[in-house]
Design an enzyme around this catalytic site. Sequence first.
Site, PDB file in Angstrom:
ATOM      1  CE  LYS A  27      -4.951   4.814   2.124  1.00  8.30           C
ATOM      2  NZ  LYS A  27      -5.760   4.462   3.314  1.00  8.30           N
TER       3      LYS A  27
ATOM      4  N   GLY B  42      -4.070  -1.803  -2.314  1.00  8.18           N
ATOM      5  CA  GLY B  42      -4.828  -2.616  -1.379  1.00  8.18           C
ATOM      6  C   GLY B  42      -6.307  -2.505  -1.630  1.00  8.18           C
TER       7      GLY B  42
ATOM      8  CG  ASP C  36      -7.649  -3.188   9.137  1.00  7.19           C
ATOM      9  OD1 ASP C  36      -7.434  -4.369   9.493  1.00  7.19           O
ATOM     10  OD2 ASP C  36      -7.529  -2.801   7.974  1.00  7.19           O
TER      11      ASP C  36
ATOM     12  CB  SER D 125      -8.679   1.521   0.954  1.00 10.25           C
ATOM     13  OG  SER D 125      -7.288   1.568   1.162  1.00 10.25           O
ATOM     14  N   GLY D 126      -7.405   1.306  -2.158  1.00  9.01           N
ATOM     15  CA  GLY D 126      -6.922   2.095  -3.281  1.00  9.01           C
ATOM     16  C   GLY D 126      -5.450   1.885  -3.532  1.00  9.01           C
ATOM     17  CE  LYS D 127      -3.568   0.768  -9.418  1.00  7.75           C
ATOM     18  NZ  LYS D 127      -3.191   0.975 -10.829  1.00  7.75           N
ATOM     19  CB  VAL D 128      -0.078   3.835  -1.633  1.00  8.63           C
ATOM     20  CG1 VAL D 128       0.793   4.858  -0.912  1.00  8.63           C
ATOM     21  CG2 VAL D 128      -1.258   3.443  -0.742  1.00  8.63           C
TER      22      VAL D 128
ATOM     23  CB  ILE E 213       5.107   2.628  -3.302  1.00 10.83           C
ATOM     24  CG1 ILE E 213       4.125   3.538  -2.550  1.00 10.83           C
ATOM     25  CG2 ILE E 213       6.178   3.421  -4.010  1.00 10.83           C
ATOM     26  CD1 ILE E 213       4.780   4.382  -1.468  1.00 10.83           C
ATOM     27  N   GLY E 214       2.189   0.719  -3.728  1.00 11.91           N
ATOM     28  CA  GLY E 214       1.331  -0.206  -3.012  1.00 11.91           C
ATOM     29  C   GLY E 214      -0.087  -0.148  -3.522  1.00 11.91           C
TER      30      GLY E 214
END
Length: 1001
Positions: free
Chosen positions: A716, A697, A824, A699-702, A694-695
């Site tokens: 995550k 970025g 952040d 830092s990684g996948k979600v 679903i996402g």
Amino acid sequence: MQSDSHFYLNPLLFFLLLLLSPLNLCLNQEGIYLQRAKFGFDDPNGVLSGWNPRDETPCNWYGVVCDPTASVITLDLSSSNISGPFPSIVCRIKNLSFVSLYDNFINSTLPDDLATCHSLEHLDLAQNYLTGALPTKLADLPNLKYLDLTGNNFSGSIPESFGTFQKLEVLSLVENLMEGTIPSFLGNVSTLKQLNLSYNPFSPGRIPPELGNLTNLQVLWLTETNLVGEIPDSLGRLSRLIDLDLAYNSLTGSIPGSITELTSAVQLELYNNSFTGELPSAGWAKMTSLRRLDASMNQLTGVIPAELCSLPLESLNLYQNQFRGELPVEIADSPNLYELRLFENQVSGELPQNLGKISPLRWIDVSNNGFSGRIPENLCFKGMLEELLMIKNSFSGGIPSTLASCTSLQRVRLRNNKFSGEVPAGFWSLQRVSLLELASNSFSGGIAKSIAGASNLSQLVLSENNFSGTIPQEIGLLENLMVFSGYHNNFSGSLPSSIVNLGQLVKFDVHDNGLSGKIPNGIHSWEKLNELNLANNDFSGAIPDEIGSLALLNYLDLSGNQFYGNIPIGLQNLKLNRLNLSNNRLTGDIPPLYAEEMYKDSFFGNPGLCGDIAGLCNGSGGIKNIGYVWLLRSIFILSGLLLIVGLVWFSSKYRKFKEAERSVDRSKWTIMSFHKLVFGEDEILDALDEDNVIGSGSSGKVYKVVLSNGEAVAVKKLWGHSKLQNDGEDVEKGSLKSDGFDAEVETLGKIRHKNIVKLWCCCTNRECKLLVYEYMPNGSLHDLLHSTKSGLLDWPKRFKIVLDSAEGISYLHHDCVPPIVHRDVKSNNILLDSEFGARVADFGVAKVVEASGKVVQSMSVIAGSCGYIAPEYAHTLRVNEKSDIYSFGVVILELVTGKLPVDPEFGEKDLVKWVCFTLDQKGIDHIIDPKLDSCFKDEICKVLNIGLHCTSPLPINRPSMRRVVKMLQEISPGNQPTTAGKEGKLTPYYYEDASDQGSVA
């Protein structure tokens, strides 16, 4: 270096010109001093352009006043937009007694040679940008009576020399950065009449008993100065005190009886502390001057003293305490009482029947008490009553006919009482009322046709009563109506055709009535409708196709009616959180989008419906009526589909097997839980495939993982190496392979807060690291706000998101030990639950504040995202809480404008600079997101102002997150101030109940 030399040479050149030019020989010495002062200022508006060196004296210059001998006695350049250091040269003007540079941009530190202004009596430098310590030699000014340094950035402790002022009458240090504790030596300045130290971050300390020596004191403001302990009895010696403000501290104990000895007191503000015990019963009768008392938000008990209510009060605020007993009848004899707020206590009995008869009542709030009896007939006798709030009591009887002519009324909330009878016809038509809430009573009768006159009505809440009859056609004339809630009544007949004219309607709920007929044509005009609930009535006809065009609709309940025909295929256009069409007479196929097991309960009780959901379309459903040819054809089709699905399944499983074989041995997983878990690692690992992503970025996948119990979690999976991005999203997050994971676990593992995303557990092995969070169904604020779904975010929802996020960040900064800097903060890292409640997320770069001070060590790289990074952080790599506050301010500007933090539309500017420029050049209407309703403009402007405050270029001028939360709570939509605020102070607001938060009131 060259520019510095130029700066110091220019005065010399200036004097040479004066000596060489016969035209300038006429300007006297004091004028020359002022010319030199002018030279040190930046004057963009040219207010000093009229200071002509050819004049004989400066007496006609702007801001200058002379005595009869042409000697300068006053220099007043207030609000002139000038900047630069304080011009100490003016101290050479022998008779100068008055200096005001209020509301400018005077910067740098205040020089010690200011002490040479021997004639100075009045010095006002409030609302500037002065920094550093307070000059110790200020106390050497022998004639100084007035010193106002409010709204600067002075820091350090108050110098001990400040206890030696000889004639000082007014000392104001409001809203600076003063440290240490409030010093006892201020009690030595016996000439003081006003002492105002409010809104400074002093260290925790007690009120110095020595302040009781200031027998000339008339005003004492110590608001939000970190006071602890009890109020000293010595304050009772301040016999001339007229205004005492100790609000927003942590004072404890009971309110001392010595307070009632302040016989000259006009205003006492003691709210938001931790006072316990009872109000002193004796002594109030002596306080014949007391007009305003605010002791709200404490833990006071006992009865409200009759002696207190016998005073000629104007404002009495005792809300959110534990008072019991009855309200003394003497309160009705106050000839000037305009405000009475007693909500959230345990006061019982009846309201005095003469209340309002001689008082110009404007605001009365007795909600959440045990009051009974009837509403006093005379509450609006003076014709000024604006708010009548009586939620959750045991009031009975009807609404007095006298209130039907109270044209000043704006908000009426009578929910959860025992009222009965019919509502007077004139009460329906009050023109200024915006909120009329009569829910949870026993009112009867119908809605009068006179409601057509309620032109300002935005919320009509009539639920859970015995109202009957039809909903009148005149309801369609209320063009500002946003909420109509009439469920659990006895309404009958058809919906009026005029109802489609309500273009501002957000919620329409009439479930559990006896309404019938069809849904009127033309409901496509309900473009802002979010909730439609017609359940458990007798509606019939087909479900209109128009419903599918209501883009903002996310709650649709038509169950328990007589609707027939097919379900409109257009319903698939909606993003519904709730859908219920059960127990009707619908037939045909269920639209494919809803032919899922999760929607099973939405269609029960419709025998003619058919869809691929277990329990539908079998038995009596429709299969027994289907022809064999169709059945055989379906079997062949299904067989082919099964073959294809089988091949896809096998391929997927084989691919997963190979990936698992290459990377992970499940037997070596380590799980660390932070809450009680109802799942194991196998359930998580089995769902980590691309279909559930679903996402993704830096830092990684979600992944979204639906557990066997039907609940969902977000997982995550961190990248195995740091991932740099140069596209403006994330500048750099450091080594996310280890540091990001450790920071996230270290931070979230110990945090428990409703506005911080919950970390269920973490799973690790030698090759992979997983973080399992609570699942947020509405995704990130960024994705929702900057997409076609942004219309879902009306202003009440946006305000709720701002407040929730602020409370989460405030918790990190002020309640965690040690404090945490997120580093952040951005809209991508604010996640939204099903009710649009906000959670702060992604702590991969969070840092703990060092115990030695507020500043976190310098970072080797910038952590954060373009458009959100504070200016000083980008240049120095040093971070503290002020960096988060700047980023949060950008989020506020995003929500107000609907724009991205960085956009080609801005050119070389970012959102902060664009807002400031556009606000200055074009005005507020070019800033606010056009999707937002203009009726919220006042609240939006206030929140925008907080955002601009948070994004101040100077960190020292940004408020703390705790202060931001308070400011937001005080301007909450639908709430009004409890008192008329004084300059430089914030005025508290009240959430009358949880449902009021984020409402459209």
